[in-house]
Write a protein that holds these residues in place. Structure first.
Motif, PDB file in Angstrom:
ATOM      1  N   PRO A 336       2.871  19.808 -12.142  1.00  0.00           N
ATOM      2  CA  PRO A 336       1.990  20.078 -10.898  1.00  0.00           C
ATOM      3  C   PRO A 336       1.571  18.828 -10.703  1.00  0.00           C
ATOM      4  N   GLU A 337       1.342  18.545  -9.346  1.00  0.00           N
ATOM      5  CA  GLU A 337       0.598  17.286  -8.900  1.00  0.00           C
ATOM      6  C   GLU A 337      -0.722  17.265  -9.016  1.00  0.00           C
ATOM      7  N   ARG A 338      -1.302  18.637  -8.458  1.00  0.00           N
ATOM      8  CA  ARG A 338      -2.893  18.947  -8.844  1.00  0.00           C
ATOM      9  C   ARG A 338      -2.811  20.078  -9.545  1.00  0.00           C
ATOM     10  N   PRO A 339      -2.993  19.898 -10.771  1.00  0.00           N
ATOM     11  CA  PRO A 339      -2.672  20.824 -11.764  1.00  0.00           C
ATOM     12  C   PRO A 339      -4.099  21.739 -11.835  1.00  0.00           C
ATOM     13  N   TYR A 340      -3.884  22.865 -12.207  1.00  0.00           N
ATOM     14  CA  TYR A 340      -4.743  24.043 -12.551  1.00  0.00           C
ATOM     15  C   TYR A 340      -5.407  23.463 -14.061  1.00  0.00           C
ATOM     16  N   VAL A 341      -6.474  23.143 -14.133  1.00  0.00           N
ATOM     17  CA  VAL A 341      -7.221  22.458 -15.448  1.00  0.00           C
ATOM     18  C   VAL A 341      -8.275  23.359 -15.851  1.00  0.00           C
ATOM     19  N   LEU A 342      -7.973  23.921 -17.098  1.00  0.00           N
ATOM     20  CA  LEU A 342      -8.745  24.699 -17.918  1.00  0.00           C
ATOM     21  C   LEU A 342      -9.915  23.888 -18.582  1.00  0.00           C
ATOM     22  N   VAL A 343     -11.269  24.182 -18.333  1.00  0.00           N
ATOM     23  CA  VAL A 343     -12.126  22.997 -18.746  1.00  0.00           C
ATOM     24  C   VAL A 343     -13.024  24.021 -19.563  1.00  0.00           C
ATOM     25  N   ALA A 344     -13.558  23.150 -20.721  1.00  0.00           N
ATOM     26  CA  ALA A 344     -14.498  24.029 -21.875  1.00  0.00           C
ATOM     27  C   ALA A 344     -15.665  22.931 -22.014  1.00  0.00           C
ATOM     28  N   GLN A 345     -16.659  23.049 -21.562  1.00  0.00           N
ATOM     29  CA  GLN A 345     -18.100  22.157 -21.874  1.00  0.00           C
ATOM     30  C   GLN A 345     -18.878  22.989 -22.684  1.00  0.00           C
ATOM     31  N   HIS A 346     -18.938  22.499 -24.013  1.00  0.00           N
ATOM     32  CA  HIS A 346     -19.656  23.256 -25.022  1.00  0.00           C
ATOM     33  C   HIS A 346     -21.009  22.598 -25.188  1.00  0.00           C
ATOM     34  N   VAL A 373       5.863  13.951 -19.286  1.00  0.00           N
ATOM     35  CA  VAL A 373       5.105  13.385 -18.456  1.00  0.00           C
ATOM     36  C   VAL A 373       3.856  13.233 -18.773  1.00  0.00           C
ATOM     37  N   ASP A 374       3.192  12.117 -18.833  1.00  0.00           N
ATOM     38  CA  ASP A 374       1.696  11.639 -19.004  1.00  0.00           C
ATOM     39  C   ASP A 374       0.729  12.238 -17.818  1.00  0.00           C
ATOM     40  N   MET A 375       0.007  13.270 -18.104  1.00  0.00           N
ATOM     41  CA  MET A 375      -0.727  14.160 -16.951  1.00  0.00           C
ATOM     42  C   MET A 375      -2.342  13.538 -16.921  1.00  0.00           C
ATOM     43  N   THR A 376      -2.466  12.449 -17.773  1.00  0.00           N
ATOM     44  CA  THR A 376      -3.908  12.141 -17.999  1.00  0.00           C
ATOM     45  C   THR A 376      -4.614  11.861 -16.663  1.00  0.00           C
ATOM     46  N   ALA A 377      -3.697  11.028 -15.786  1.00  0.00           N
ATOM     47  CA  ALA A 377      -4.291  10.692 -14.604  1.00  0.00           C
ATOM     48  C   ALA A 377      -4.468  11.975 -13.530  1.00  0.00           C
ATOM     49  N   ARG A 378      -3.636  12.864 -13.642  1.00  0.00           N
ATOM     50  CA  ARG A 378      -3.515  13.953 -12.894  1.00  0.00           C
ATOM     51  C   ARG A 378      -4.883  14.865 -13.164  1.00  0.00           C
ATOM     52  N   ILE A 379      -5.037  15.139 -14.328  1.00  0.00           N
ATOM     53  CA  ILE A 379      -6.191  15.931 -15.021  1.00  0.00           C
ATOM     54  C   ILE A 379      -7.466  15.034 -14.442  1.00  0.00           C
ATOM     55  N   GLU A 380      -7.482  13.824 -14.655  1.00  0.00           N
ATOM     56  CA  GLU A 380      -8.687  13.158 -14.292  1.00  0.00           C
ATOM     57  C   GLU A 380      -8.811  12.880 -12.847  1.00  0.00           C
ATOM     58  N   ALA A 381      -8.090  13.208 -11.937  1.00  0.00           N
ATOM     59  CA  ALA A 381      -8.240  13.069 -10.427  1.00  0.00           C
ATOM     60  C   ALA A 381      -8.685  14.670 -10.115  1.00  0.00           C
ATOM     61  N   GLN A 382      -8.366  15.463 -10.680  1.00  0.00           N
ATOM     62  CA  GLN A 382      -8.964  16.722 -10.446  1.00  0.00           C
ATOM     63  C   GLN A 382     -10.325  16.975 -10.945  1.00  0.00           C
ATOM     64  N   LEU A 383     -10.711  16.376 -12.184  1.00  0.00           N
ATOM     65  CA  LEU A 383     -11.988  16.268 -12.486  1.00  0.00           C
ATOM     66  C   LEU A 383     -12.918  15.496 -11.567  1.00  0.00           C
ATOM     67  N   GLU A 384     -12.381  14.410 -11.143  1.00  0.00           N
ATOM     68  CA  GLU A 384     -13.151  13.830 -10.238  1.00  0.00           C
ATOM     69  C   GLU A 384     -13.289  14.268  -8.949  1.00  0.00           C
ATOM     70  N   ARG A 385     -12.369  15.056  -8.509  1.00  0.00           N
ATOM     71  CA  ARG A 385     -12.364  15.672  -7.385  1.00  0.00           C
ATOM     72  C   ARG A 385     -13.690  16.699  -7.003  1.00  0.00           C
ATOM     73  N   PHE A 386     -13.809  17.430  -8.224  1.00  0.00           N
ATOM     74  CA  PHE A 386     -14.879  18.290  -8.361  1.00  0.00           C
ATOM     75  C   PHE A 386     -16.055  18.011  -9.052  1.00  0.00           C
ATOM     76  N   ALA A 387     -15.966  16.761  -9.476  1.00  0.00           N
ATOM     77  CA  ALA A 387     -17.217  16.133 -10.327  1.00  0.00           C
ATOM     78  C   ALA A 387     -17.138  14.746 -10.135  1.00  0.00           C
ATOM     79  N   PRO A 388     -17.546  14.279  -8.991  1.00  0.00           N
ATOM     80  CA  PRO A 388     -17.563  12.847  -8.540  1.00  0.00           C
ATOM     81  C   PRO A 388     -18.349  12.206  -9.454  1.00  0.00           C
ATOM     82  N   GLY A 389     -17.634  10.861  -9.795  1.00  0.00           N
ATOM     83  CA  GLY A 389     -18.312  10.173 -10.824  1.00  0.00           C
ATOM     84  C   GLY A 389     -18.088  10.378 -12.559  1.00  0.00           C
ATOM     85  N   PHE A 390     -17.242  11.541 -12.322  1.00  0.00           N
ATOM     86  CA  PHE A 390     -16.782  11.853 -13.767  1.00  0.00           C
ATOM     87  C   PHE A 390     -16.509  10.596 -14.689  1.00  0.00           C
TER      88      PHE A 390
END
Length: 475
Positions: A336-346, A373-390
């Motif tokens: 996926p270009e804009r993946p569904y990212v499951l996030v846990a913040q403990h 495929v390295d998904m790091t950039a796509r995951i971080e783009a999603q995080l930055e999208r919903f958490a600007p400055g991540f």
């Protein structure tokens, strides 16, 4: 040489559960684990920097909190504490908005706008009667929920639908649809597929009924407790002992595999009939893989939606349509270009996992099985999208691709952490049509998530396999 009543291959929560049931029944048991530490997908390690504790796979535990097997154990005496964030789940949306799952059905419904009444009507009876019908979730088909057949049928009929179809028929607003889609995406399946609504409903219901807690100090604490109880019961455990051939096992009456069913057939070879091996190896479909990034952070995640700071679990993707698009890709062989990212913040709720003033973040997305495929950039783009400055919070990251999951857990074939796809009839008939847990070889049993009730940290696959093993050993 000592002959054991049972040897368990693999030490994930299901293998440890099976071993514990057998050991407490007075049987001689030995657990063999290929990795240097016990726990399978429930291990915790310092993956990024010293002092930062990361869960290697499973991180949030609603199914553990509701598990009948775990409820029967003195987990608290062995240091297991379930931590509940203020909110079970937040699903961020564009513009700093979010859909929120509260423990309260009424509070959740009140935040869903036009779907307030629909959510309340859907959830109230199923949540109130959860303890009576939840055996439908935790038992094989051979053990129906006799306490509350009407509630079980009410859930079951809705569970048969696709998550997309059910949401379109039931809700009109974006928030309820997003909540359901995010929960249903735990199925690793296209949300247009039948039965995906089962995942959406059960995870939303458990959020209301028991919450979505995690384990203080890391998921490893649960494993350590199970290992301690096993040793108290007289079982033997050995790590760093990979099993490649059945003949390499110590003498035993039974062997139980807490592995992917395909790993079991490979290890057993001709000890299992060719027809059975063929059905498992060709007919039991592998699930998609996962791509995971663990972060060490110099501060909390700067979520655009303030409510996101009040939960330990988030579904980061966007609206229901975005989640649906993301989850359709792996089944079609695409990332996926804009993946569904499951996030846990403990760490906002558990200071034991990071140094003072620092935090961890756990994030993964679904990819085709074996994807490179390295998904790091796509995951971080999603995080930055919903958490600007991540990105400015990141001190270190640890990247884990499907091949890395398999390298650190031989059962995760191609990054399949579900031990086989959980879609269609394979959700119920795992790994083949027939009696679960047993094989044509009377000395070989399966106790992993390749058997019912399937993936999740709940121990019930191991519990039921141990019951079958006790029958074979003679109660």
């Amino acid at each position: 040489m000592k002959r054991y009543d049972a040897v368990v291959v693999g030490s994930g929560p299901n293998g440890l559960a099976a071993a514990l049931v057998l050991a407490r029944a007075g049987r001689s048991v030995k657990v063999l684990e290929g990795q240097p530490t016990f726990g399978g997908g429930a291990r915790s390690m310092a993956l990024t920097r010293e002092g930062f504790v990361h869960d290697v796979c499973s991180a949030i535990h609603p199914l553990a909190a509701a598990s009948p097997f775990f409820a029967s154990l003195p987990l608290a005496r062995h240091g297991v504490r379930f931590v509940h964030a203020e909110l079970p789940l937040v699903h961020p949306l564009e513009g700093g908005d979010a859909a929120v799952l509260h423990r309260s059905v009424d509070e959740t419904a009140a935040g869903l706008g036009p779907d307030e009444g629909a959510w309340r009507r859907l959830m109230r009876p199923l949540v109130d009667g959860f303890d009576e019908w939840k055996s439908l979730v935790y038992n094989p088909l051979t053990k129906p929920p006799l306490k509350a057949p009407l509630l079980a049928a009410r859930f079951g009929l809705k569970a048969l639908e696709s998550a997309v179809g059910f949401a379109e028929d039931t809700f009109t607003g974006p928030k309820a649809k997003a909540l359901l889609a995010g929960c249903a995406a735990h199925s690793f399946s296209p949300l247009t597929a039948p039965l995906t609504n089962a995942f959406g409903l059960i995870l939303a219901i458990t959020g209301h009924a028991v919450g979505w807690p995690f384990i203080e100090g890391g998921s490893q604490r649960l494993v350590d407790a199970l290992v301690a109880m096993l040793r108290e019961a007289g079982a033997e455990l050995e790590a760093g002992c990979p099993v490649e051939r059945l003949e390499a096992l110590p003498p035993h009456r039974l062997v139980l595999f807490d592995t992917h069913a395909r790993v079991m057939t490979r290890v057993c070879g001709e000890a299992l009939p060719a027809g059975y091996r063929r059905r498992v190896e060709q007919g039991f479909r592998k699930g998609p893989g996962v791509f995971k990034v663990d972060y060490a952070l110099n501060g909390p995640v700067p979520w655009a939606a303030p409510v996101a700071a009040r939960t330990s679990c988030l579904h980061v993707c966007g609206d229901a349509e975005a989640v649906t698009e993301s989850e359709a890709a792996p089944a079609a062989g695409r990332v996926p270009e804009r993946p569904y990212v499951l996030v846990a913040q403990h760490t906002p709720f558990d200071a034991t996992r990071a140094p003072d003033g620092h935090h961890t973040l756990w994030a993964y997305c679904h990819v085709p099985n074996g994807s490179t495929v390295d998904m790091t950039a796509r995951i971080e783009a999603q995080l930055e999208r919903f958490a600007p400055g991540f990105s400015r919070r990141v001190l270190a990251r640890h990247v884990k691709a499907p091949k890395d999951f398999e390298a650190t857990n031989a059962s995760y074939l191609g990054g399949d952490i579900s031990a086989g796809a959980v879609e269609g009839l394979q959700l119920f008939f795992r790994p083949t049509v027939g009696l679960p847990y047993v094989t044509p070889n009377p000395t070989v049993l399966l106790c992993s998530a390749s058997a019912p009730p399937g993936p999740g940290v709940h121990g019930m696959c191991g519990y039921w396999a141990a019951q079958a093993a006790l029958d074979r050993l003679g109660r």
